[in-house]
Structure formats: structure tokens, C-alpha cells
Enzyme design. Structure first.
Site, PDB file in Angstrom:
ATOM      1  N   GLY A  72       0.789  -1.555  -0.136  1.00 20.59           N
ATOM      2  CA  GLY A  72       0.453  -0.122   0.006  1.00 20.59           C
ATOM      3  C   GLY A  72       0.496   1.171   0.160  1.00 20.59           C
ATOM      4  O   GLY A  72       0.461   2.518  -0.818  1.00 20.59           O
ATOM      5  N   THR A  73       1.685   0.787   0.483  1.00 21.60           N
ATOM      6  CA  THR A  73       2.628   2.897   0.829  1.00 21.60           C
ATOM      7  C   THR A  73       3.316   3.160  -0.127  1.00 21.60           C
ATOM      8  O   THR A  73       3.227   3.841  -0.705  1.00 21.60           O
ATOM      9  CB  THR A  73       4.071   2.395   1.691  1.00 21.60           C
ATOM     10  OG1 THR A  73       3.329   1.937   2.995  1.00 21.60           O
ATOM     11  CG2 THR A  73       4.667   3.469   1.979  1.00 21.60           C
ATOM     12  N   ASN A 152      -8.059   3.743   8.422  1.00 25.44           N
ATOM     13  CA  ASN A 152      -7.592   2.601   9.351  1.00 25.44           C
ATOM     14  C   ASN A 152      -7.826   2.637  10.460  1.00 25.44           C
ATOM     15  O   ASN A 152      -8.393   1.922  11.046  1.00 25.44           O
ATOM     16  CB  ASN A 152      -6.316   2.247   8.608  1.00 25.44           C
ATOM     17  CG  ASN A 152      -5.568   3.771   8.257  1.00 25.44           C
ATOM     18  OD1 ASN A 152      -5.708   4.728   7.585  1.00 25.44           O
ATOM     19  ND2 ASN A 152      -4.649   3.715   9.901  1.00 25.44           N
ATOM     20  N   GLN A 180      -8.166  -0.703   3.047  1.00 28.73           N
ATOM     21  CA  GLN A 180      -9.341  -1.161   4.563  1.00 28.73           C
ATOM     22  C   GLN A 180     -10.468  -1.163   3.303  1.00 28.73           C
ATOM     23  O   GLN A 180     -11.353  -1.953   4.102  1.00 28.73           O
ATOM     24  CB  GLN A 180      -9.183   0.097   5.339  1.00 28.73           C
ATOM     25  CG  GLN A 180      -8.413   0.378   5.976  1.00 28.73           C
ATOM     26  CD  GLN A 180      -7.624  -0.538   6.798  1.00 28.73           C
ATOM     27  OE1 GLN A 180      -8.682  -1.445   7.049  1.00 28.73           O
ATOM     28  NE2 GLN A 180      -6.016  -0.574   7.742  1.00 28.73           N
ATOM     29  N   THR A 238      12.259  -7.742 -10.545  1.00 25.81           N
ATOM     30  CA  THR A 238      11.932  -9.128 -10.808  1.00 25.81           C
ATOM     31  C   THR A 238      10.865  -8.528 -10.431  1.00 25.81           C
ATOM     32  O   THR A 238       9.961  -8.346  -8.951  1.00 25.81           O
ATOM     33  CB  THR A 238      12.156  -9.793 -10.894  1.00 25.81           C
ATOM     34  OG1 THR A 238      13.863  -9.926 -11.244  1.00 25.81           O
ATOM     35  CG2 THR A 238      12.207 -10.880 -10.455  1.00 25.81           C
ATOM     36  N   CYS A 326       1.728   1.458  12.703  1.00 26.25           N
ATOM     37  CA  CYS A 326       3.100   2.300  12.098  1.00 26.25           C
ATOM     38  C   CYS A 326       2.795   3.340  12.750  1.00 26.25           C
ATOM     39  O   CYS A 326       3.877   3.962  12.955  1.00 26.25           O
ATOM     40  CB  CYS A 326       2.355   2.978  10.935  1.00 26.25           C
ATOM     41  SG  CYS A 326       1.147   2.257   9.681  1.00 26.25           S
TER      42      CYS A 326
HETATM   43  C1  LIG Z   1      -5.665   2.975   4.388  1.00 23.48           C
HETATM   44  C2  LIG Z   1      -3.832   2.478   4.558  1.00 23.48           C
HETATM   45  N1  LIG Z   1      -3.063   3.143   3.787  1.00 23.48           N
HETATM   46  C3  LIG Z   1      -1.441   2.520   3.225  1.00 23.48           C
HETATM   47  C4  LIG Z   1      -0.926   1.608   4.360  1.00 23.48           C
HETATM   48  C5  LIG Z   1       0.013   1.082   4.094  1.00 23.48           C
HETATM   49  O1  LIG Z   1       0.518  -0.226   3.970  1.00 23.48           O
HETATM   50  P1  LIG Z   1       1.209  -1.632   3.424  1.00 23.48           P
HETATM   51  O2  LIG Z   1       1.420  -1.153   5.180  1.00 23.48           O
HETATM   52  O3  LIG Z   1       1.032  -2.570   2.894  1.00 23.48           O
HETATM   53  O4  LIG Z   1       2.469  -0.145   2.874  1.00 23.48           O
HETATM   54  C6  LIG Z   1      -2.104   0.982   5.225  1.00 23.48           C
HETATM   55  C7  LIG Z   1      -1.758   0.216   6.292  1.00 23.48           C
HETATM   56  O5  LIG Z   1      -2.019   0.042   7.411  1.00 23.48           O
HETATM   57  C8  LIG Z   1      -3.249   1.425   5.082  1.00 23.48           C
HETATM   58  O6  LIG Z   1      -4.680   0.802   6.590  1.00 23.48           O
END
Ligand SMILES: Cc1ncc(COP(=O)(O)O)c(C=O)c1O
Length: 386
Positions: A72-73, A152, A180, A238, A326
């Protein structure tokens, strides 16, 4: 441990055994590099392209519009930095909200350091972004709007179809972070008027460190990483073949069970919220009671520290969270709870329970049984003066 009740599915989920099974061959006999032209490589290539088609079908998109990334990041960073930098000749103004995940907020801050201007829309008391405020913030030089689908921490579901419609009228690319939302909310990008959408595997019983970015055809975007030609040069390196296969299988399964599981979790969620607010004095619900993810319960327990409560729950075999995973490790109050207009004092006592496939009413009843006593004990020794 006598009990092991996992109520932190918004942080991550276990892998569904069907997902694990689908991934397995791609670690061993089907290990090829998808860029290799011989058969072993082509087996992996075909699997990725089948996965891309499957993801595209679920989103109502074209396979060409799906880019597989490492979570996600990375997806949020690519969307925000990539679209902003590709469109800066048209303007340097971006709109987002105050309750986004740091994977959106921090790239926005980076863009501010690069000379962009960012408007952070405040949320209402219930944690919802008012689409009118987004509309009012739009300017001729606005080149991107990014508003998350579901939060989240407090689980609020944002009116993204409305926001998307306004963006479409104004010709402004619209990104939503749907990390989410998968498994809980519909993901059709046309119905929601979305130009870019972020999803990841780790919240929907898929693998961690893999995700996708949907990019509507014709949306200008620049890469943020450089190297090979993979994923249309937008995600060089890759491909994580087992991860992509697992992510896709998880998305498929999440979509199949979405309606039934959401209804089940909504009942459990509402029961848990009602009972906590009744059984534990001086507690407040954070977020909206209805426009809320089916699995999210977030309350502030006044006069105690959320972290202390978490540790005591852990001793009873219950895993929960005091905010975004986080930010744990930092004692700063959650930016999301503060954005709801709550004081530091209230934000410090916030706790999130996020339910999942394995959660039963018995689990919730156990939490409801132990929680009031833990809160009483903590309040008795609490150093917090009201
Ligand atoms: C709303 C939201 N965006 C982004 C992320 C980040 O995703 P990832 O941990 O897969 O990089 C999260 C994960 O906690 C999330 O809840």
C-alpha cells in the site's frame, strides 16, 4: 496462553489457506523470472497476466490499467508523487484530507518540500470528509485530489463517489487509498469515478508487501523508481510472482464473501460498540456509528492511556491496537483522533478493535467480560488528572 483473540485485522490478517495454496507453486516449481523468454519464465509471465486480468475484472478496469507494486505504501507514493510530478506544468496544488494514512500524508509533505502546495481538508466531528469542502478547495491549478476510501483508525467510509464525480467534472485526477476497503466495500472504479486506486494484500487475508495501483488509461504519471522495464516501467524490478498470485487470490475471495461477511461483522461491531459504551463508564465512540467499516470498533476510554489498556488486554490474550500500527512505538496521540476535534486527553485513551473472519460473538463477549475490570484497575492507578 489460555485465550488468543486477535482483534487487529486492520493492522494485518493471517493468510487464507486457499491463498497460501495458490502461491506455493510459484515459490518452487514455477519459480521462473517473468521476463525470461523460455518456458519457465513464460509460465510465470502468464500467471501474472492472468492475475492482472482477474484484478481488472473485479475493479471493472482494463488489465492495462493495473500495476502490481510492493504494498500500500508504494502504491500511494507512486500515485501521489507520480501524478503530481507528471502534471506540474499544469499546476502545483494538491488536495487531501487530515485523516489520511501516513503513506499519503508523507508523500504530500515531500511534495511541499518540492514547491507544491497541499490543502489538507479537515473532517467533520464524525470523521467524514465533506465533499463540498473538497469542491470549494479546488482551484484552476489543482492537479490531484487524494481522499481515502475508508479510514484505518476510526473506520469512517468517505463519500468518494461524490468527490470523484466533482473531480471528473473539473478534469482533476482523483486517487483513493482503498487499503482498508477491500472485502468490505465495492471497488468498481467507474461507479466510484476513481482515476487511481491503491489496494494491498495484507488486510484481506493475502500476503504482506504486495499490492496494486489502478491507473485510469490516459492519466499522466511518472515513475518514482528506476531500473528495468517491468510494469510499464512504473514499478521496475523482478516481479514478486507468488505475492501477486496470492494478492489476486485474496482479492477474489474477499469479493466473493464481501456481502455476507460484511453483514455478519456489522452485527458483531454494533453489539460490541453498544456494550462497551454501556458497560464501561466514560467511554466515547470515535468515528461515525453508521458510515463505518463493518469490522471497526474505536473508542476512547477517558482517564487512561490506550497503551496501558493494550498491554493489560494482551495479558488476557486479546490483541488490539491503540491507533495505526505504524505509529505504535511513538507516544504522540493519533492525528486521526485529533482531527475529529478530540483533545489530547481523549486521543490518548483511544483503542481500536478490528474484527475479522475468525471473530465470533464468544470472542466479543470475552472482551466485554474482561474490559470493565481492566479499565477500573487502570483508572484506580491512573496518573492522568482530568
Ligand atoms: C489506509 C492504509 N493505507 C496504506 C497502508 C500501508 O500499506 P502497506 O503496509 O501495505 O504498505 C495501510 C496499512 O496500514 C493502510 O491502512
Amino acid at each position: 496462553m489460555e485465550n488468543n483473540i486477535y482483534l487487529d485485522h486492520a493492522a494485518t490478517t493471517p493468510i487464507d489457506p486457499r491463498v497460501y495454496e495458490a502461491m506455493q507453486p510459484y515459490f518452487t516449481e514455477k519459480f521462473g523470472n517473468p521476463s525470461s523468454i523460455y518456458q519457465t519464465g513464460q509460465i510465470a509471465r502468464n500467471a501474472i497476466e492472468r492475475a492482472r486480468l482477474e484484478v481488472a475484472n473485479i475493479l471493472g478496469a482494463l488489465p492495462d490499467e493495473i500495476i502490481f507494486v510492493a504494498g500500500g505504501t508504494e502504491s500511494d507514493n507512486l500515485a501521489i508523487l507520480g501524478v503530481a510530478r507528471a502534471n506540474q506544468h499544469k499546476g502545483k496544488h494538491i488536495i487531501t484530507s487530515k485523516i489520511e494514512h501516513h503513506a499519503v500524508l508523507h508523500p504530500c509533505e515531500q511534495l511541499q518540500r518540492e514547491g507544491f502546495e497541499v490543502t489538507y481538508i479537515p473532517v467533520e466531528k464524525n470523521g467524514i470528509v465533506d465533499p463540498e469542502k473538497v469542491k470549494d478547495a479546488m482551484r484552476d491549478d489543482t492537479i490531484l485530489v487524494s481522499i481515502m476510501y475508508a479510514n484505518n483508525e476510526v473506520g469512517t467510509i468517505q463519500p468518494i463517489a461524490k468527490i470523484g464525480r466533482t473531480c471528473k467534472k473539473r478534469g482533476i485526477p482523483f486517487h483513493t487509498d482503498a487499503c482498508q476497503a477491500s472485502g468490505a466495500l465495492p471497488l468498481n472504479v467507474d461507479k466510484l469515478h476513481i482515476d487511481l486506486m491503491t489496494i494491498n494484500g495484507s488486510k484481506m487475508y493475502g500476503p504482506k508487501g504486495v499490492g496494486a495501483l489502478y491507473i485510469r488509461k490516459g492519466t499522466p504519471i511518472k515513475p518514482i523508481m528506476f531500473g528495468g522495464e517491468q510494469e510499464k516501467k512504473l514499478r521496475p524490478g523482478t516481479e514478486n510472482v507468488p505475492g501477486i498470485i496470492g494478492f489476486t487470490k485474496a482479492l477474489q475471495l474477499a469479493e466473493e464473501s464481501r456481502e455476507k461477511e460484511s453483514a455478519r461483522l456489522t452485527d458483531l461491531r454494533d453489539y460490541m460498540i453498544k456494550e462497551i459504551l454501556t458497560r464501561v463508564p466514560r467511554t466515547e465512540l470515535n468515528g461515525d456509528p453508521i458510515q463505518r467499516l463493518p469490522n471497526n470498533v474505536n473508542v476512547s476510554v477517558l482517564e487512561i492511556e490506550g497503551e496501558a489498556l493494550l498491554l493489560r488486554l494482551d495479558m488476557k490474550g486479546i490483541s488490539a491496537s491503540s491507533g495505526s500500527a505504524c505509529t505504535s512505538g511513538s507516544l504522540d496521540p493519533s492525528h486521526v483522533i485529533l482531527a475529529l476535534g478530540k483533545t489530547h486527553f481523549v486521543a490518548h485513551g483511544s483503542i481500536r478493535f478490528s474484527l475479522g473472519k475468525s471473530t465470533t460473538k464468544k470472542d466479543i463477549d470475552y472482551v466485554l467480560e474482561v474490559l470493565p475490570k481492566i479499565v477500573d484497575d487502570l483508572r484506580a492507578i491512573s496518573p492522568i488528572i482530568v
